[in-house]
Design a protein around this motif. Structure first.
Motif, short mmCIF file in Angstrom:
data_model
loop_
_atom_site.label_atom_id
_atom_site.label_comp_id
_atom_site.label_asym_id
_atom_site.label_seq_id
_atom_site.Cartn_x
_atom_site.Cartn_y
_atom_site.Cartn_z
N LEU A 25 0.87 -0.88 0.06
CA LEU A 25 -0.18 0.20 0.13
C LEU A 25 1.03 1.17 0.19
CD1 LEU A 25 -3.01 0.28 0.01
CD2 LEU A 25 -2.65 0.31 2.95
N LEU A 26 0.64 1.74 -1.28
CA LEU A 26 2.04 3.29 -1.22
C LEU A 26 0.96 4.28 -0.37
CD1 LEU A 26 2.26 2.58 -4.93
CD2 LEU A 26 3.85 3.00 -2.97
N ILE A 33 3.30 6.71 -10.74
CA ILE A 33 5.21 6.33 -11.00
C ILE A 33 5.26 6.31 -12.24
CG2 ILE A 33 5.62 4.23 -10.91
CD1 ILE A 33 3.94 3.77 -8.18
N THR A 34 6.03 6.18 -12.84
CA THR A 34 6.56 5.73 -14.35
C THR A 34 7.96 4.82 -14.16
OG1 THR A 34 8.08 7.49 -14.45
CG2 THR A 34 6.40 8.27 -14.91
N THR A 118 6.71 18.61 -14.12
CA THR A 118 7.50 18.06 -12.48
C THR A 118 8.47 17.15 -12.39
OG1 THR A 118 5.77 16.39 -12.49
CG2 THR A 118 5.23 18.90 -11.32
N ALA A 119 9.51 17.51 -11.20
CA ALA A 119 10.52 16.30 -11.29
C ALA A 119 9.83 15.09 -10.57
CB ALA A 119 11.48 16.50 -10.73
N PRO A 120 10.77 13.63 -10.33
CA PRO A 120 9.94 13.13 -10.00
C PRO A 120 10.92 13.17 -8.42
CG PRO A 120 11.35 12.15 -11.72
CD PRO A 120 11.25 13.82 -11.88
N ALA A 121 10.24 13.02 -7.45
CA ALA A 121 10.76 13.29 -5.98
C ALA A 121 11.83 11.36 -5.92
CB ALA A 121 9.43 13.02 -4.80
N PHE A 122 11.27 10.91 -6.38
CA PHE A 122 12.14 9.80 -5.94
C PHE A 122 12.58 8.72 -7.81
CE2 PHE A 122 9.98 10.35 -1.93
CZ PHE A 122 11.11 10.38 -1.25
N THR A 123 13.73 8.30 -7.97
CA THR A 123 14.60 7.94 -9.20
C THR A 123 15.01 6.97 -8.88
OG1 THR A 123 14.63 9.53 -9.75
CG2 THR A 123 15.10 8.01 -10.87
N LEU A 138 11.98 0.67 -3.75
CA LEU A 138 10.75 1.68 -3.53
C LEU A 138 9.68 1.55 -2.14
CD1 LEU A 138 8.40 2.34 -5.28
CD2 LEU A 138 7.25 0.47 -5.33
N ILE A 139 9.62 0.72 -2.10
CA ILE A 139 9.55 0.41 -0.29
C ILE A 139 10.19 1.51 1.08
CG2 ILE A 139 9.12 -1.20 1.58
CD1 ILE A 139 8.76 -3.23 -0.17
N GLU A 140 11.35 1.70 0.58
CA GLU A 140 12.58 2.43 1.04
C GLU A 140 12.17 3.70 1.22
OE1 GLU A 140 16.67 3.76 2.07
OE2 GLU A 140 16.91 1.13 1.30
N LYS A 141 11.91 3.77 -0.29
CA LYS A 141 11.97 5.55 -0.34
C LYS A 141 10.72 6.41 -0.05
CE LYS A 141 15.62 5.50 -3.73
NZ LYS A 141 17.06 6.33 -4.10
#
Length: 199
Positions: A25-26, A33-34, A118-123, A138-141
């Motif tokens: 669950l995000l 998400i891309t 817009t720039a992604p928050a995490f890559t 993904l879970i950590e970020k």
């Protein structure tokens, strides 16, 4: 019409989309998400492809309101990245954040008047890393919550695994029975002189 038992078995096998790696669950802050990777596994894109095929369906199933877009290219040396956008990153201007738009699970970028810049928050760079490590990052970020299977789902998974073992044993037994019948029929035809023996 397909047998009701067969249909129920197939429906129970859809359990794979509800439980397993990627059933998470995000947080509400995640807005989009891309994924971008190569169509083939060449150039270190194997982990990205496995993540897309095996884990992304579970993420989408558990988070239907989060738009997920996938871009696949044909360049082996091209990027393999997972970009996570958050609402705070997509609305830096306070005057724009007050204007709310209804969320859409399937946005159509061709219908938008201005492109999303817009720039992604995490890559996450997915190149040369296995799908399990991509999921961990993904879970950590994002701080996503892993959904553990319930007792009923665990029992259903065990039943499906037992059924597959039994059905494979039944297939082997039926195959052996048919081969035995064919050998006996061939021996009878040979005894009657209908066919000649081959060396």
């Amino acid at each position: 019409m397909v047998n009701i038992v067969k249909r129920m078995r197939k429906l129970r096998e859809l359990l794979w989309i509800r439980v397993g790696p990627g059933a998470l669950l995000l947080p509400k802050e995640v807005s989009k998400i891309t994924l971008e990777f190569n169509k083939h596994i060449n150039g270190g894109h194997r982990g990205a492809r496995k993540f897309w095929r095996e884990m992304l369906p579970r993420i989408k199933y558990r988070n239907p309101s989060v738009p997920i877009s996938v871009m696949r290219h044909s360049n082996d040396s091209g990027p393999a990245k997972l970009c996570i956008y958050t609402k705070s990153a997509s609305a830096p201007n306070p005057s724009q954040s007050s204007i709310s738009t209804p969320p859409s699970a399937t946005p159509n970028p061709r219908n938008t008047a201005t492109p999303d810049t817009t720039a992604p928050a995490f890559t996450i760079d997915m190149k040369m890393i296995p799908e399990s490590q991509i999921l961990e990052e993904l879970i950590e970020k994002t701080g996503a919550t892993i959904i553990e299977p319930s007792e009923q789902e665990l029992q259903e998974m065990k039943d499906i695994a037992d059924f597959k073992v039994r059905s494979e044993g039944d297939r082997v037994q039926v195959r052996e029975h048919l081969m035995k019948q064919r050998r006996e029929e061939e021996l009878l035809r040979l005894a009657r002189g209908e066919i000649t023996a081959t060396a």
